[in-house]
Design an enzyme around this catalytic site. Structure first.
Site, PDB file in Angstrom:
ATOM      1  N   SER A 180       0.872  -1.166   0.119  1.00 53.35           N
ATOM      2  CA  SER A 180      -0.080  -0.140   0.093  1.00 53.35           C
ATOM      3  C   SER A 180       0.857   1.291  -0.050  1.00 53.35           C
ATOM      4  CB  SER A 180      -1.058  -0.061   1.010  1.00 53.35           C
ATOM      5  OG  SER A 180      -1.894   1.073   1.174  1.00 53.35           O
ATOM      6  N   THR A 181       0.877   2.133   0.941  1.00 57.15           N
ATOM      7  CA  THR A 181       1.404   3.369   1.121  1.00 57.15           C
ATOM      8  C   THR A 181       2.927   3.320   0.764  1.00 57.15           C
ATOM      9  OG1 THR A 181      -0.213   4.189   2.568  1.00 57.15           O
ATOM     10  CG2 THR A 181       1.757   5.588   2.331  1.00 57.15           C
ATOM     11  N   HIS A 233      -2.705  -1.124  -3.469  1.00 52.53           N
ATOM     12  CA  HIS A 233      -3.802  -0.152  -3.143  1.00 52.53           C
ATOM     13  C   HIS A 233      -3.502   1.023  -4.043  1.00 52.53           C
ATOM     14  CE1 HIS A 233      -4.443  -1.905   1.071  1.00 52.53           C
ATOM     15  NE2 HIS A 233      -4.962  -2.759   0.336  1.00 52.53           N
ATOM     16  N   MET A 249       0.015   1.244   5.318  1.00 54.88           N
ATOM     17  CA  MET A 249      -0.802   1.411   6.373  1.00 54.88           C
ATOM     18  C   MET A 249      -2.140   0.372   6.542  1.00 54.88           C
ATOM     19  SD  MET A 249      -2.969   4.828   7.731  1.00 54.88           S
ATOM     20  CE  MET A 249      -3.804   5.067   9.009  1.00 54.88           C
ATOM     21  N   ASP A 293      -4.400  -4.704   6.362  1.00 51.22           N
ATOM     22  CA  ASP A 293      -4.844  -5.610   5.150  1.00 51.22           C
ATOM     23  C   ASP A 293      -3.763  -6.447   4.661  1.00 51.22           C
ATOM     24  OD1 ASP A 293      -6.420  -6.373   2.929  1.00 51.22           O
ATOM     25  OD2 ASP A 293      -5.651  -5.003   1.505  1.00 51.22           O
TER      26      ASP A 293
END
Length: 358
Positions: free
Chosen positions: A178-179, A204, A298, A301
């Site tokens: 993600s991030t 993401h 973050m 997930d």
């Protein structure tokens, strides 16, 4: 508890107003200023340094990417690029991520209530993730409020049976990020040889952005990289990236080969596509023929799904804290005992090759 102080930079007054309203609804966030261009923003920063900046791409007098590069060279602050550009502007957004932006969000669109609510949640969570990002000379972020209730992978797939699967001649690698993941994935994939095992990735990312991301990686890497389509075969030397925003990607087995299913479904762990959904499908359909890797991001997930993969016989890895932009997803997976090993970003390519070697 200190709030996350946000500076909004956008030449549209209506967007500044909408973004201010969306972010201010979250008790953990405070909008300290909204500027119409980078020059006005620079004056705001001189008065009060924000924790996070949301930055438009196209603005008069100075575009967002140019301002970002100047900011990162002088006073690094976590920046989230905010744009209405989709396909035609994706290359510009990729340049922004390479220049130091933490993440990308699409500007809020008026329309169906559910869509707008999903957009609001995405914007707030992205800003919170950016506040925790590791940048040079950045202090540790304060604890934030607990996340809202969320669906698990049960909403899309039933749990794994617990039955260990026999190993086949081919392995498949499942990666979730993600991030900070766009640049981290680039580093991993660039280090892989052309005959690497088949790889499926959930990163993401906003809708319609993953196609440009995959195209750019394809031009940089020895492996072939593309945005996944329903029914694509997972094969050696190929990487499939889940389409952003609308659907989940799952691993399925057809005889001796693996394919991906790209299907609609609810948000899982507040995301669609969800890493948990991909990892659970790998646990159910690949077992010990899979390798699971969870990277910077973050939230949590992928933590449950990685544990399910491990319990099904897969080798599992988590990116370490020192090399993660945001040590959220890997931290949660490690806390659950889901990772066989915790490794730095620079070692991921080597470890996945060793784990899939016969």
């Amino acid at each position: 508890m200190a709030k996350i102080r946000v500076l909004i930079i956008d030449d549209s007054a209506s967007v500044r107003q909408a973004m201010t309203a969306i972010l201010s609804e979250d008790p953990a966030i405070e909008v300290i200023a909204a500027a119409a261009d980078p020059f006005a923003a620079a004056r705001c920063i001189q008065e009060e340094v924000p924790d996070v900046i949301t930055l438009d791409v196209e603005m008069p007098r100075m575009d967002g990417v140019t301002f970002l590069r100047k900011l990162m060279s002088q006073k690094p602050i976590p920046v989230v690029m905010c744009s209405s550009l989709v396909e035609e502007g994706s290359e510009t957004l990729l340049q922004a991520l390479e220049a130091g932006a933490v993440d990308v969000i699409l500007k809020p669109r008026m329309g169906v209530a559910d869509h707008l609510n999903d957009a609001k949640m995405r914007i707030r969570e992205t800003v919170k993730g950016a506040a925790r990002a590791r940048l040079r000379s950045r202090p540790a972020a304060s604890r934030l409020s607990a996340p809202a209730a969320k669906l698990t992978a049960d909403a899309v797939l039933p749990p794994p049976t617990g039955r260990a699967m026999s190993r086949t001649t081919e392995m498949v690698v499942c990666i979730g990020a993600s991030t900070g993941g766009t640049e981290a994935l680039r580093e991993v994939l660039e280090a892989l040889p052309a005959n690497s095992p088949g790889i499926v990735i959930v990163q993401h990312m906003p809708e319609s952005f993953t196609r440009a991301f995959a195209k750019r990686l394809n031009g940089l890497c020895q492996v072939d990289v593309k945005e996944a389509e329903d029914g694509d075969t997972v094969m050696r030397g190929h990487v499939l990236i889940a389409p952003g925003g609308l659907r989940h990607m799952m691993l399925e087995r057809q005889g001796a080969r693996y394919v991906v299913a790209v299907k609609e479904g609810p948000l899982v762990s507040r995301h669609r596509p969800s890493v948990d959904v991909l990892f659970r499908s790998a646990a159910r359909n690949a077992g010990s023929n899979a390798v699971g890797i969870i990277m910077t991001g973050m939230g949590d997930d992928g933590a449950r799904g990685l544990l399910e993969m491990k319990q099904a016989g897969a080798r599992t890895f988590a990116q370490d804290e020192a090399t993660s932009v945001v040590f959220g997803m890997p931290k949660e997976a490690i806390a659950r005992g889901a990772a066989d090993r915790v490794i730095p970003l620079g070692a991921i390519a080597r470890e996945l090759l060793q784990a899939t070697a016969r």
